[in-house]
Design a protein around this motif. Structure first.
Motif, PDB file in Angstrom:
ATOM      1  N   GLU A   1       0.851  -1.185   0.000  1.00 57.38           N
ATOM      2  CA  GLU A   1       0.000   0.000   0.000  1.00 57.38           C
ATOM      3  C   GLU A   1       0.887   1.236   0.000  1.00 57.38           C
ATOM      4  O   GLU A   1       1.789   1.355   0.821  1.00 57.38           O
ATOM      5  CB  GLU A   1      -0.912   0.011   1.222  1.00 57.38           C
TER       6      GLU A   1
ATOM      7  N   LEU B   1      -5.454   8.328 -13.296  1.00 59.23           N
ATOM      8  CA  LEU B   1      -4.933   6.962 -13.274  1.00 59.23           C
ATOM      9  C   LEU B   1      -4.891   6.430 -14.702  1.00 59.23           C
ATOM     10  O   LEU B   1      -5.906   6.422 -15.398  1.00 59.23           O
ATOM     11  CB  LEU B   1      -5.820   6.056 -12.405  1.00 59.23           C
TER      12      LEU B   1
ATOM     13  N   TRP C   1      -3.474   2.990 -16.874  1.00 60.66           N
ATOM     14  CA  TRP C   1      -2.927   1.648 -16.662  1.00 60.66           C
ATOM     15  C   TRP C   1      -2.995   0.816 -17.929  1.00 60.66           C
ATOM     16  O   TRP C   1      -3.824   1.063 -18.818  1.00 60.66           O
ATOM     17  CB  TRP C   1      -3.659   0.942 -15.519  1.00 60.66           C
TER      18      TRP C   1
ATOM     19  N   VAL D   1      -9.343   9.188 -10.553  1.00 62.97           N
ATOM     20  CA  VAL D   1      -9.312   8.384  -9.332  1.00 62.97           C
ATOM     21  C   VAL D   1     -10.676   8.367  -8.653  1.00 62.97           C
ATOM     22  O   VAL D   1     -11.122   7.334  -8.147  1.00 62.97           O
ATOM     23  CB  VAL D   1      -8.221   8.894  -8.368  1.00 62.97           C
TER      24      VAL D   1
ATOM     25  N   LEU E   1      -0.013   7.280 -11.838  1.00 62.42           N
ATOM     26  CA  LEU E   1      -0.846   8.326 -11.255  1.00 62.42           C
ATOM     27  C   LEU E   1      -0.155   9.655 -11.517  1.00 62.42           C
ATOM     28  O   LEU E   1       1.018   9.833 -11.161  1.00 62.42           O
ATOM     29  CB  LEU E   1      -1.027   8.106  -9.748  1.00 62.42           C
TER      30      LEU E   1
ATOM     31  N   VAL F   1      -4.246  -3.974  -9.136  1.00 65.46           N
ATOM     32  CA  VAL F   1      -4.057  -2.574  -8.746  1.00 65.46           C
ATOM     33  C   VAL F   1      -5.397  -1.921  -8.453  1.00 65.46           C
ATOM     34  O   VAL F   1      -6.398  -2.192  -9.124  1.00 65.46           O
ATOM     35  CB  VAL F   1      -3.327  -1.805  -9.873  1.00 65.46           C
TER      36      VAL F   1
ATOM     37  N   ALA G   1      -6.754   2.225  -6.951  1.00 69.31           N
ATOM     38  CA  ALA G   1      -6.413   3.556  -6.468  1.00 69.31           C
ATOM     39  C   ALA G   1      -7.697   4.246  -6.034  1.00 69.31           C
ATOM     40  O   ALA G   1      -8.620   4.414  -6.844  1.00 69.31           O
ATOM     41  CB  ALA G   1      -5.705   4.360  -7.555  1.00 69.31           C
TER      42      ALA G   1
ATOM     43  N   THR H   1      -4.230   9.941  -2.417  1.00 74.78           N
ATOM     44  CA  THR H   1      -4.635   8.772  -3.188  1.00 74.78           C
ATOM     45  C   THR H   1      -3.964   7.542  -2.579  1.00 74.78           C
ATOM     46  O   THR H   1      -2.744   7.513  -2.416  1.00 74.78           O
ATOM     47  CB  THR H   1      -4.232   8.898  -4.665  1.00 74.78           C
TER      48      THR H   1
ATOM     49  N   LEU I   1      -2.870   3.884  -3.108  1.00 74.75           N
ATOM     50  CA  LEU I   1      -2.569   2.985  -4.221  1.00 74.75           C
ATOM     51  C   LEU I   1      -2.169   1.616  -3.686  1.00 74.75           C
ATOM     52  O   LEU I   1      -1.304   1.512  -2.815  1.00 74.75           O
ATOM     53  CB  LEU I   1      -1.423   3.563  -5.061  1.00 74.75           C
TER      54      LEU I   1
END
Length: 215
Positions: free
Chosen positions: A63, A73, A75, A100, A124, A144, A146, A169, A171
């Motif tokens: 974390e 975000l 990805w 997010v 991020l 993942v 967030a 945030t 994550l």
């Protein structure tokens, strides 16, 4: 905790932790190695030992808390909607970008949400394009999520209106995350093959800065 300079431009930090319940000496052992280089990249290698007598766990991972302002975000993994080990066939692998705040699903009973399976990398960033990228090693994948809510806050609350949005945030980079179950209702148990069983887990992730213009 130990720290050493292993090269002119590289530092290695090793940390060990034993996680257990009050009054119960048996617990989870975690060993983390941080390899930090002069370019600001951090390679994290985490080895976790879970005794066989322990029950299954919800996840094994890390974390991180990012300061306020990192709201975008991006990805490469399954998406765009949330997906978990037992709910991912409709989530195709691709490159996605989202806010997010949109990762949180306001279920009637508050719970974690916004998980993404099969993530090769996630970033991020703030409005200026600065941020943090986390990448799995070649051939590996991460789970993942967030959110602007901590796990403890989600566990304490019963309904979304009781939550207070954090400016930071949160994550999560998980080596493995259990499924959600619910085949025919919310009370249906998670299938055994989607549980995180006791044993030894080793995983790694590379963290590096993101600057405006980076692809």
């Amino acid at each position: 905790l130990t720290a050493a300079r292993v090269a002119p431009d590289r530092v290695e930090i090793r940390a060990s932790a034993h996680l257990c319940a009050p009054g119960c000496p048996e617990g989870i052992d975690s060993r983390i190695v941080y390899r930090i280089d002069g370019a600001g990249r951090v390679r994290i290698v985490n080895t976790v030992f879970i005794p066989e007598r322990m029950p299954h766990l919800p996840r094994v991972g890390l974390e991180l808390t990012l300061a306020a302002g990192f709201e975008t975000l991006t990805w490469y993994g399954r998406g765009p909607h949330e997906n978990y080990a037992d709910r991912l066939r409709s989530a195709l692998v691709g490159r996605y970008t989202a806010c997010v705040d949109d990762q949180f699903t306001p279920y009637v009973y508050t719970s974690e949400s916004g998980g993404k399976e099969g993530v090769r990398w996630a970033a991020l960033t703030n409005e200026q394009g600065y941020g943090l990228l986390a990448a799995a090693p070649a051939g590996a994948e991460l789970h993942v999520d967030a959110l602007h809510y901590a796990i403890a806050d989600l566990a304490r609350s019963h309904h979304p209106y009781e939550l207070t949005r954090l400016p930071e945030t949160i994550l999560h980079l998980d080596a493995v995350h259990m499924g959600v179950g619910g085949d025919d209702g919310w009370m249906s148990a998670v299938h055994a093959e989607f549980l995180v069983q006791p044993g030894r887990y080793e995983f790694s992730a590379l963290l590096r800065p993101v600057r405006p213009g980076d692809d």
